[in-house]
Design a protein around this motif. Structure first.
Motif, PDB file in Angstrom:
ATOM      1  N   ASN A  36      -4.783   1.328  -5.207  1.00 50.38           N
ATOM      2  CA  ASN A  36      -5.397   1.367  -3.872  1.00 50.38           C
ATOM      3  C   ASN A  36      -5.304   0.006  -3.182  1.00 50.38           C
ATOM      4  N   ARG A  37      -5.448  -1.078  -3.935  1.00 51.21           N
ATOM      5  CA  ARG A  37      -5.327  -2.415  -3.328  1.00 51.21           C
ATOM      6  C   ARG A  37      -3.896  -2.678  -2.854  1.00 51.21           C
ATOM      7  N   ILE A  38      -2.910  -2.173  -3.588  1.00 47.10           N
ATOM      8  CA  ILE A  38      -1.516  -2.313  -3.144  1.00 47.10           C
ATOM      9  C   ILE A  38      -1.299  -1.547  -1.842  1.00 47.10           C
ATOM     10  N   TRP A  39      -1.861  -0.367  -1.751  1.00 46.92           N
ATOM     11  CA  TRP A  39      -1.735   0.425  -0.517  1.00 46.92           C
ATOM     12  C   TRP A  39      -2.342  -0.315   0.667  1.00 46.92           C
ATOM     13  N   ASN A  40      -3.558  -0.824   0.512  1.00 41.78           N
ATOM     14  CA  ASN A  40      -4.204  -1.537   1.609  1.00 41.78           C
ATOM     15  C   ASN A  40      -3.443  -2.800   1.983  1.00 41.78           C
ATOM     16  N   SER A  41      -2.846  -3.458   1.001  1.00 43.48           N
ATOM     17  CA  SER A  41      -2.034  -4.641   1.305  1.00 43.48           C
ATOM     18  C   SER A  41      -0.804  -4.264   2.123  1.00 43.48           C
ATOM     19  N   CYS A  42      -0.189  -3.125   1.814  1.00 46.29           N
ATOM     20  CA  CYS A  42       0.959  -2.663   2.590  1.00 46.29           C
ATOM     21  C   CYS A  42       0.552  -2.343   4.022  1.00 46.29           C
ATOM     22  N   VAL A  43      -0.630  -1.763   4.178  1.00 44.93           N
ATOM     23  CA  VAL A  43      -1.117  -1.443   5.527  1.00 44.93           C
ATOM     24  C   VAL A  43      -1.321  -2.726   6.336  1.00 44.93           C
ATOM     25  N   TRP A  44      -1.974  -3.701   5.729  1.00 45.50           N
ATOM     26  CA  TRP A  44      -2.266  -4.948   6.449  1.00 45.50           C
ATOM     27  C   TRP A  44      -0.971  -5.670   6.828  1.00 45.50           C
ATOM     28  N   HIS A  45      -0.046  -5.800   5.888  1.00 48.52           N
ATOM     29  CA  HIS A  45       1.197  -6.511   6.161  1.00 48.52           C
ATOM     30  C   HIS A  45       2.028  -5.784   7.226  1.00 48.52           C
ATOM     31  N   SER A  46       2.062  -4.461   7.176  1.00 49.26           N
ATOM     32  CA  SER A  46       2.853  -3.707   8.149  1.00 49.26           C
ATOM     33  C   SER A  46       2.290  -3.861   9.551  1.00 49.26           C
ATOM     34  N   ARG A  47       0.981  -3.828   9.679  1.00 49.42           N
ATOM     35  CA  ARG A  47       0.373  -3.951  11.004  1.00 49.42           C
ATOM     36  C   ARG A  47       0.573  -5.360  11.572  1.00 49.42           C
ATOM     37  N   VAL A  83       3.839   3.167  -5.159  1.00 47.63           N
ATOM     38  CA  VAL A  83       2.830   3.068  -4.106  1.00 47.63           C
ATOM     39  C   VAL A  83       3.470   2.587  -2.809  1.00 47.63           C
ATOM     40  N   ALA A  84       4.306   1.558  -2.899  1.00 45.95           N
ATOM     41  CA  ALA A  84       4.995   1.068  -1.706  1.00 45.95           C
ATOM     42  C   ALA A  84       5.938   2.118  -1.137  1.00 45.95           C
ATOM     43  N   GLU A  85       6.581   2.892  -2.001  1.00 45.21           N
ATOM     44  CA  GLU A  85       7.458   3.959  -1.523  1.00 45.21           C
ATOM     45  C   GLU A  85       6.677   5.041  -0.801  1.00 45.21           C
ATOM     46  N   GLU A  86       5.503   5.404  -1.308  1.00 47.39           N
ATOM     47  CA  GLU A  86       4.674   6.410  -0.648  1.00 47.39           C
ATOM     48  C   GLU A  86       4.210   5.921   0.722  1.00 47.39           C
ATOM     49  N   TYR A  87       3.844   4.641   0.805  1.00 52.02           N
ATOM     50  CA  TYR A  87       3.407   4.126   2.108  1.00 52.02           C
ATOM     51  C   TYR A  87       4.576   4.093   3.092  1.00 52.02           C
ATOM     52  N   PHE A  88       5.731   3.670   2.643  1.00 52.73           N
ATOM     53  CA  PHE A  88       6.890   3.622   3.546  1.00 52.73           C
ATOM     54  C   PHE A  88       7.266   5.019   4.015  1.00 52.73           C
ATOM     55  N   GLU A  89       7.141   6.012   3.140  1.00 44.26           N
ATOM     56  CA  GLU A  89       7.427   7.392   3.538  1.00 44.26           C
ATOM     57  C   GLU A  89       6.423   7.880   4.582  1.00 44.26           C
ATOM     58  N   ALA A  90       5.146   7.486   4.434  1.00 41.79           N
ATOM     59  CA  ALA A  90       4.134   7.869   5.423  1.00 41.79           C
ATOM     60  C   ALA A  90       4.415   7.215   6.773  1.00 41.79           C
ATOM     61  N   VAL A  91       4.824   5.956   6.772  1.00 44.29           N
ATOM     62  CA  VAL A  91       5.152   5.273   8.028  1.00 44.29           C
ATOM     63  C   VAL A  91       6.381   5.915   8.678  1.00 44.29           C
ATOM     64  N   SER A  92       7.363   6.298   7.878  1.00 40.70           N
ATOM     65  CA  SER A  92       8.562   6.936   8.433  1.00 40.70           C
ATOM     66  C   SER A  92       8.212   8.268   9.086  1.00 40.70           C
ATOM     67  N   ALA A  93       7.314   9.033   8.461  1.00 39.88           N
ATOM     68  CA  ALA A  93       6.890  10.300   9.061  1.00 39.88           C
ATOM     69  C   ALA A  93       6.135  10.062  10.366  1.00 39.88           C
ATOM     70  N   TYR A  94       5.279   9.021  10.381  1.00 35.56           N
ATOM     71  CA  TYR A  94       4.547   8.698  11.606  1.00 35.56           C
ATOM     72  C   TYR A  94       5.504   8.316  12.730  1.00 35.56           C
TER      73      TYR A  94
END
Length: 437
Positions: A36-47, A83-94
């Protein structure tokens, strides 16, 4: 369960679930919190990247950015990369939704600090020792060992054959209701190898519609599946989403009532989604059982590629367009495909061109002969038939002869039509009379 054709069109992948119980929570909780901390870090860095550079970081940038983080080093390297792959896939769908005109969509956001995120172990991240799964963590950390019951990797096919699968992926998910963890579930994806399919046999064709599903077999059998209950559930789900959105729009974002309203929305939609998926699985399971019992070797499904985009461009009726856009046709096709594969039946997609505007008996084409409420009345030969059944027979003719128009005679004599409808008491589709339908 899942189906995949990445390496071979007849390769079967099935997922089995094993409850772990709350006694395993202290073992998996640190790992899931690290994910979960990796996911939140990906969110913060992407924004931050989007705010400063007006672009979204790539998947490789996310993995390189957090490779030295403490949370990354608590997991196996492939689990952290997942985890990073799942976040990138969610951003691509968005981003794809935004490009298609859905400006109301929001990018994936932060999760609460105590959120137990699903952890994935890929093939190199676990070992199998008899009936024990050894889930690897980072270096210098002891792996997690999970004991499984005997025969955990054996799957029984519908004909009674037992197939031993090779595990290729492991996931641990938390079952949370009303913000309380009720259970941990282990999902193991097994590779059953390439399944042998029937080389000779009958051919069945399926015509998907929003409220009706039609089936035609080369032996002459015709089936009509009334799915008005499924359509009503989907429509009720849309109505529920609209009601909650109206309530949320009147509340202050971040307030207590706002959070309670969002929690209630998620809870209600989960229950509705579960009922919809149950009905879809029952329908596709019945398709496979009928094909297996009647000796079908090939099942033909209409190719509905770009159907939604086509419906938005020329269909003027709002109700018809809504029905077409809200049904999960591709998901139903995938579910039917892997269930058929378990019976040794090959599934193929075929074009539906002119199938709904052509008479299946004489081959004459006239779109005006499709009357109100799905009734087909041929103006030349006088055939009176349910319109979806007419489309299913034409799809069968198109697959067998290459065309459904012209003087192409039926390869069978049509028999009586069987009608199936959802039975809420037994939670399955049952055969009923045509009057009851």
């Amino acid at each position: 369960m899942a189906w995949s054709d990445k390496s071979h069109p007849h390769r079967l992948l099935l997922t089995k679930q094993f409850p772990l119980g709350l006694e395993a929570l202290p073992v998996f909780q640190p790992v899931m919190l690290a994910a979960n901390r990796i996911w939140n870090s990906c969110v913060w860095h992407s924004r931050e990247t989007f705010r400063q550079e007006n672009r979204w970081p790539t998947e490789a940038e996310l993995k390189a950015k957090f490779k030295a983080f403490a949370a990354w080093k608590e997991l196996h390297s492939q689990s952290a990369q997942a985890v990073a792959e799942e976040y990138f896939e969610a951003v691509s769908a968005y981003r794809k939704h935004r490009e298609n005109g859905h400006l109301e969509m929001s990018p994936p956001g932060f999760k609460p600090k105590n959120h137990l995120r699903t952890v994935t172990w890929k093939r190199q991240g676990f070992d199998v020792e008899d009936d024990t799964l050894v889930l690897k963590l980072s270096r210098k950390k002891e792996p997690i060992k999970v004991a499984l019951p005997g025969g955990w990797n054996v799957v029984t096919l519908p004909d009674g054959t037992e197939v031993k699968g090779v595990p290729v992926e492991v996931k641990v998910k938390a079952v949370v209701r009303r913000r309380k963890v009720e259970n941990l579930v282990l999902h193991v994806t097994l590779d059953l190898g390439v399944v042998s399919v029937n080389q000779t046999g009958a051919v069945s064709a399926y015509d998907y519609n929003s409220a009706m599903f039609a089936r035609a077999v080369s032996s002459g059998r015709l089936d009509l599946f009334v799915c008005r209950e499924l359509l009503s559930l989907v429509q009720y789900r849309n109505k529920t989403i609209a009601e909650f959105q109206e309530k949320v729009s009147r509340l202050k974002e971040g307030s207590r009532r706002w959070r309670r309203c969002l929690s209630a929305k998620v809870r209600v939609l989960k229950r509705l989604d579960h009922r919809i998926r149950q009905m879809e699985h029952s329908l596709t399971k019945l398709f496979a059982e009928l094909d297996g019992a009647e000796g079908v070797a090939f099942a033909v499904v209409g190719d509905l590629t770009d159907l939604r985009r086509f419906a938005r461009t020329w269909m003027k009726g709002k109700k018809a367009t809504q029905k077409i856009n809200q049904m999960a046709y591709d998901r139903l096709r995938q579910e039917q495909r892997y269930k058929n594969l378990m019976w040794g039946i090959e599934t193929d997609a075929w074009t539906e061109r002119n199938t709904s505007s052509t008479c299946c008996l004489c081959g004459t084409r006239d779109p005006a002969w499709r009357r109100h409420r799905g009734l087909w009345v041929c103006g030349r030969c006088g055939l009176v038939l349910q319109a979806d059944l007419n489309g299913a027979v034409n799809l069968l003719k198109q697959y067998l002869f290459g065309s459904c128009t012209g003087r192409v005679e039926l390869p069978f004599a049509p028999r009586g039509v069987r009608v199936w409808r959802w039975d809420g008491r037994h939670n399955r589709f049952v055969q009923v009379s045509s009057r009851a339908a």
